[in-house]
Design an enzyme around this catalytic site. Sequence first.
Site, PDB file in Angstrom:
ATOM      1  N   CYS A 139       0.863  -1.177   0.000  1.00 26.02           N
ATOM      2  CA  CYS A 139       0.000   0.000   0.000  1.00 26.02           C
ATOM      3  C   CYS A 139       0.905   1.234   0.000  1.00 26.02           C
ATOM      4  O   CYS A 139       1.821   1.338   0.817  1.00 26.02           O
ATOM      5  CB  CYS A 139      -0.893  -0.005   1.240  1.00 26.02           C
ATOM      6  N   ASP A 179      -0.179  -5.970   0.356  1.00 27.32           N
ATOM      7  CA  ASP A 179      -1.424  -6.334  -0.295  1.00 27.32           C
ATOM      8  C   ASP A 179      -1.165  -7.617  -1.069  1.00 27.32           C
ATOM      9  O   ASP A 179      -0.149  -7.740  -1.758  1.00 27.32           O
ATOM     10  CB  ASP A 179      -1.885  -5.236  -1.257  1.00 27.32           C
TER      11      ASP A 179
END
Length: 165
Positions: free
Chosen positions: A56, A63
């Site tokens: 992120c 992620d």
Amino acid sequence: MPDQNRKDVDQLSHLGSENTVYTFEYDPTQLESFENNHPGRDYFVKFNCPEFTTLCPKTGQPDFATLYISYVPDKKMVESKSLKLYLFSFRNHGGFHEEAVNMIVNDLVELMDPRYLEVWGKFTPRGGISIDPYVNYGRPGTKYEEMAAKRLLYHDMYPETIDNR
């Protein structure tokens, strides 16, 4: 194997290498291609990539996604080990899900100039929301451009049952 195909395969630096170097910073130079032995035929090639990771850009948290990469090749194809190394290079890259998927499409189009390409990222939820960006490309001025427009319109008409997140 015809001489051209042998020469083409010999130029691949990742395939068969025992000295693989994993890069965790975005690096499209990891991608390698080889000649399609069947350029006169339309067919799909699909990669299922269940271990894609990026960061992120705001929080630095990881992620995770499964990427589905499908394409109709023309003259060139992506070599699978180079694709794996390229996808690993997103490990420490800070980018939103949508940006990562668009970057992958752009890099693969530049590498191969395929007739058609699509990438669908199925990201695991964070904060109670999962994001599944879908990006496709059809070669301009061809039936594949029309195909891309139709697949974009109808790509998620019958969503799958989500039981793994």
